[in-house]
Design an enzyme around this catalytic site. Structure first.
Site, PDB file in Angstrom:
ATOM      1  N   GLU A  89      17.132  -1.925  53.250  1.00  0.00           N
ATOM      2  CA  GLU A  89      18.210  -1.165  52.593  1.00  0.00           C
ATOM      3  C   GLU A  89      18.000  -1.359  51.100  1.00  0.00           C
ATOM      4  OE1 GLU A  89      20.458   0.715  53.931  1.00  0.00           O
ATOM      5  OE2 GLU A  89      20.459   0.151  56.037  1.00  0.00           O
TER       6      GLU A  89
ATOM      7  N   CYS B 174      24.770   0.321  45.611  1.00  0.00           N
ATOM      8  CA  CYS B 174      23.559   1.101  45.866  1.00  0.00           C
ATOM      9  C   CYS B 174      23.863   2.586  46.043  1.00  0.00           C
ATOM     10  CB  CYS B 174      22.860   0.567  47.106  1.00  0.00           C
ATOM     11  SG  CYS B 174      23.960   0.497  48.513  1.00  0.00           S
TER      12      CYS B 174
HETATM   13  P1  NAP Z   1      16.915  -8.148  44.469  1.00  0.00           P
HETATM   14  O1  NAP Z   1      16.543  -8.718  43.163  1.00  0.00           O
HETATM   15  O2  NAP Z   1      15.909  -7.381  45.216  1.00  0.00           O
HETATM   16  O3  NAP Z   1      17.475  -9.364  45.322  1.00  0.00           O
HETATM   17  C1  NAP Z   1      17.936  -9.199  46.638  1.00  0.00           C
HETATM   18  C2  NAP Z   1      17.666 -10.458  47.411  1.00  0.00           C
HETATM   19  O4  NAP Z   1      16.258 -10.691  47.440  1.00  0.00           O
HETATM   20  C3  NAP Z   1      18.289 -11.711  46.798  1.00  0.00           C
HETATM   21  O5  NAP Z   1      18.698 -12.575  47.831  1.00  0.00           O
HETATM   22  C4  NAP Z   1      17.125 -12.315  46.041  1.00  0.00           C
HETATM   23  O6  NAP Z   1      17.237 -13.720  45.884  1.00  0.00           O
HETATM   24  C5  NAP Z   1      15.995 -11.996  46.993  1.00  0.00           C
HETATM   25  N1  NAP Z   1      14.677 -12.074  46.388  1.00  0.00           N
HETATM   26  C6  NAP Z   1      14.317 -11.926  45.087  1.00  0.00           C
HETATM   27  N2  NAP Z   1      12.978 -12.091  44.950  1.00  0.00           N
HETATM   28  C7  NAP Z   1      12.487 -12.359  46.188  1.00  0.00           C
HETATM   29  C8  NAP Z   1      11.189 -12.640  46.696  1.00  0.00           C
HETATM   30  N3  NAP Z   1      10.109 -12.660  45.902  1.00  0.00           N
HETATM   31  N4  NAP Z   1      11.064 -12.884  48.013  1.00  0.00           N
HETATM   32  C9  NAP Z   1      12.131 -12.869  48.831  1.00  0.00           C
HETATM   33  N5  NAP Z   1      13.398 -12.611  48.409  1.00  0.00           N
HETATM   34  C10 NAP Z   1      13.563 -12.349  47.095  1.00  0.00           C
HETATM   35  O7  NAP Z   1      18.179  -7.172  44.346  1.00  0.00           O
HETATM   36  P2  NAP Z   1      19.549  -7.434  43.603  1.00  0.00           P
HETATM   37  O8  NAP Z   1      19.391  -7.170  42.162  1.00  0.00           O
HETATM   38  O9  NAP Z   1      20.114  -8.749  44.023  1.00  0.00           O
HETATM   39  O10 NAP Z   1      20.462  -6.328  44.290  1.00  0.00           O
HETATM   40  C11 NAP Z   1      20.606  -5.070  43.779  1.00  0.00           C
HETATM   41  C12 NAP Z   1      19.740  -4.076  44.522  1.00  0.00           C
HETATM   42  O11 NAP Z   1      20.125  -4.051  45.889  1.00  0.00           O
HETATM   43  C13 NAP Z   1      19.932  -2.668  44.020  1.00  0.00           C
HETATM   44  O12 NAP Z   1      18.699  -2.019  43.927  1.00  0.00           O
HETATM   45  C14 NAP Z   1      20.801  -2.043  45.097  1.00  0.00           C
HETATM   46  O13 NAP Z   1      20.700  -0.646  45.173  1.00  0.00           O
HETATM   47  C15 NAP Z   1      20.284  -2.706  46.316  1.00  0.00           C
HETATM   48  N6  NAP Z   1      21.264  -2.590  47.398  1.00  0.00           N
HETATM   49  C16 NAP Z   1      20.980  -1.727  48.428  1.00  0.00           C
HETATM   50  C17 NAP Z   1      21.909  -1.552  49.445  1.00  0.00           C
HETATM   51  C18 NAP Z   1      21.632  -0.607  50.575  1.00  0.00           C
HETATM   52  O14 NAP Z   1      22.323  -0.697  51.590  1.00  0.00           O
HETATM   53  N7  NAP Z   1      20.670   0.281  50.475  1.00  0.00           N
HETATM   54  C19 NAP Z   1      23.101  -2.265  49.430  1.00  0.00           C
HETATM   55  C20 NAP Z   1      23.359  -3.135  48.364  1.00  0.00           C
HETATM   56  C21 NAP Z   1      22.402  -3.288  47.352  1.00  0.00           C
HETATM   57  P3  NAP Z   1      17.781 -14.385  44.519  1.00  0.00           P
HETATM   58  O15 NAP Z   1      19.124 -13.802  44.267  1.00  0.00           O
HETATM   59  O16 NAP Z   1      17.851 -15.818  44.881  1.00  0.00           O
HETATM   60  O17 NAP Z   1      16.796 -14.043  43.463  1.00  0.00           O
END
Ligand code: NAP
Length: 477
Positions: free
Chosen positions: A250, A284
């Site tokens: 997602e 999102c």
């Molecule tokens: P993110 O940076 O991708 O982080 C999401 C999760 O991934 C966090 O738990 C983060 O951990 C972890 N993560 C980061 N680097 C990683 C790696 N190298 N390996 C494994 N896990 C890793 O996203 P975000 O900024 O937190 O969230 C915002 C994004 O989520 C936006 O793009 C939004 O559109 C999307 N989103 C999508 C939906 C949907 O249903 N489509 C819903 C909500 C949000 P840490 O926090 O510990 O770094």
């Protein structure tokens, strides 16, 4: 803060575990320290995988009704602890308390929905192609699941994964976002009270890259469900390839919000406020580009800007606040740079866009008009309280503009023309389309995207499929 559910340890194999190193968790409104969580080492992640593996046979073999009963107890506990869960959520994430309460109810609705769906995970009997054979399809749990979730919906994004996983008979290891682990740990505490057996639900915290690498490399983990950015989603997709895991992704969006000349103006303004400014624009499915047809453009901009100026900004725990702080300084700097880029390229700031005096990362919600596809705010996912308005002339122009993005999560359109409602819905490259509404998410409907917005669907009667495998049985008479 005084909250018995605020747990500062990880939950592995049914026990609460700490570690020598800790991560600070702070309130984004004022940087006050809320507590710490363990910075787990690799060995602890492997203990969580082992615990989930050991718990799997016992959980999978239970009747669906049994698993549903446990989930319904969790649902009840979430609702009876709604205020405490909401205050933990607002403290670590920043959103207004009213939205935090809505998120807990929304998260709980997934637990209830999949508790019910567990009992309807029917198999099939297929008319046999041979007289001496009978053909059956069983649906079985995928196995051990890993879930990695973002900070913007710290309760709901986890509930959307643990509910179908547990309903299907899978066990799960959850890694919440570093900025918002307390909502996840509070859910684990309630799951423990609800009678979820040890090892069935595990919550681990620590270095994201290390945890992601261990979970994806493990052959024991048969599925990854990730919600977050497209960049990290693509990385995890790659990391899952060697072990051919089942995947749900997602990812990010860039939703067009299209207002046609024949739209109900008040409804379009209300829909745009809801679809743009929920969670300070950090969702999102947020309206990312507002496309307005020539004939209604000026009236829409004037009415929308008035409504935006009336949105109270402040700390999420203050009464009446509609727009809370951004999650961190990086997000605040990014918002400022998106506005600067648009102004430099000729857009006009119609409302807001200023940091609240004395605040760390609270902004008056901004409206830009005269935005073009070349500007960063039209190309990238904004994730902040900024509404860029673009103008279009013909329906075909709106479709071309709307689909001019690699993302494909949500889209919205406002028009009274019934034929156009269908035409546009079919033409828009998105997983979900809101027609005359800015609210498009519920446990009963499939949630997910196309193109770079991801794979799979959460919620609805399809949501269980991602956590089940089909097994075919040929029976010779
Ligand atoms: P993110 O940076 O991708 O982080 C999401 C999760 O991934 C966090 O738990 C983060 O951990 C972890 N993560 C980061 N680097 C990683 C790696 N190298 N390996 C494994 N896990 C890793 O996203 P975000 O900024 O937190 O969230 C915002 C994004 O989520 C936006 O793009 C939004 O559109 C999307 N989103 C999508 C939906 C949907 O249903 N489509 C819903 C909500 C949000 P840490 O926090 O510990 O770094």
């Amino acid at each position: 803060m005084d909250a018995p559910l605020l747990r500062q340890e990880c939950f592995i194999g049914g026990t609460w575990q700490s570690g020598p190193d800790q991560l600070d968790v702070c309130n984004p409104a004022d940087d006050a320290l809320l507590g710490t969580v363990p910075l787990l080492d690799k060995a602890s992640i492997h203990r969580a995988i082992d615990a989930a593996e050991q718990a799997l046979p016992g959980w999978a073999v239970r009747t669906a009704a049994d698993r549903a009963a446990v989930l319904m107890r969790l649902h009840g506990l979430m609702l009876s602890h709604l205020e405490e869960l909401a205050s933990i959520l607002t403290a670590e994430q920043g959103k207004p308390l009213a939205e935090a309460r809505d998120e807990i109810r929304y998260g709980a609705s997934y637990i209830e929905w999949f508790a019910e769906e567990a009992k309807r995970a029917y198999g099939e009997i297929i008319p046999s192609p041979a007289a001496d054979r009978r053909l059956f399809v069983l649906r079985q749990p995928v196995g051990v699941v890993a879930a990695i979730t973002p900070w913007n919906f710290p309760c709901a994004m986890i509930a959307r994964k643990i509910a179908p996983a547990l309903a299907a008979g899978c066990t799960i290891i959850v890694k919440p976002a570093e900025q918002t682990p307390f909502s996840a740990l509070a859910l684990a505490a309630l799951a423990e009270q609800a009678g979820v057996p040890p090892g069935v639900l595990n919550v681990v915290t620590g270095d994201a890259a290390m945890i992601g690498a261990e979970l994806t490399a493990s052959p024991v983990v048969r599925k990854l469900s990730f919600t977050g950015s497209t960049r990290i989603g693509a990385l995890l997709y790659e990391q899952c390839a060697p072990t051919i895991k089942k995947l749900s992704l997602e990812l990010g969006g860039n939703a067009p919000f299209i207002v046609f000349d024949d739209a109900d103006l008040d409804a379009a303004v209300a829909g745009a406020i809801a679809a743009k400014f929920r969670n300070a624009g950090q969702t999102c499915v947020c309206a990312n580009r507002i496309l307005v047809q020539d004939g209604i453009h000026d009236r829409f901009v004037a009415a929308f800007a008035d409504a935006v100026r009336a949105l109270p900004v402040g700390r999420g725990d203050c009464d009446g606040v509609r727009v809370g702080p951004l999650i961190d300084d990086r997000a605040a700097a990014r918002l400022e740079s998106l506005i600067a880029d648009a102004l430099e390229q000729g857009a006009e700031l119609v409302a807001g866009g200023e940091r609240l005096p004395g605040s760390l990362r609270m902004f008056t919600p901004a409206v830009l008009q005269g935005v073009t596809s070349k500007m960063l705010c039209a190309q990238d996912e904004i994730f902040a309280p900024l509404a860029p308005i673009m103008r279009f002339a013909r329906e075909a122009d709106a479709i071309a503009l709307a689909n001019d993005t690699p993302a494909g999560l949500a889209a919205y359109l406002f028009t009274r023309d019934a034929a156009r409602q269908w035409r546009m819905t079919e033409a828009l490259e998105a997983g979900m389309v809101g027609v005359n509404t800015g609210a498009i998410s519920s446990a009963v409907s499939p949630f997910g995207g196309v193109k770079l917005s991801g794979l799979g669907r959460e919620g609805s009667r399809h949501g269980l499929d991602d956590y089940m495998e089909l097994k075919t049985m040929w029976l010779a008479a």
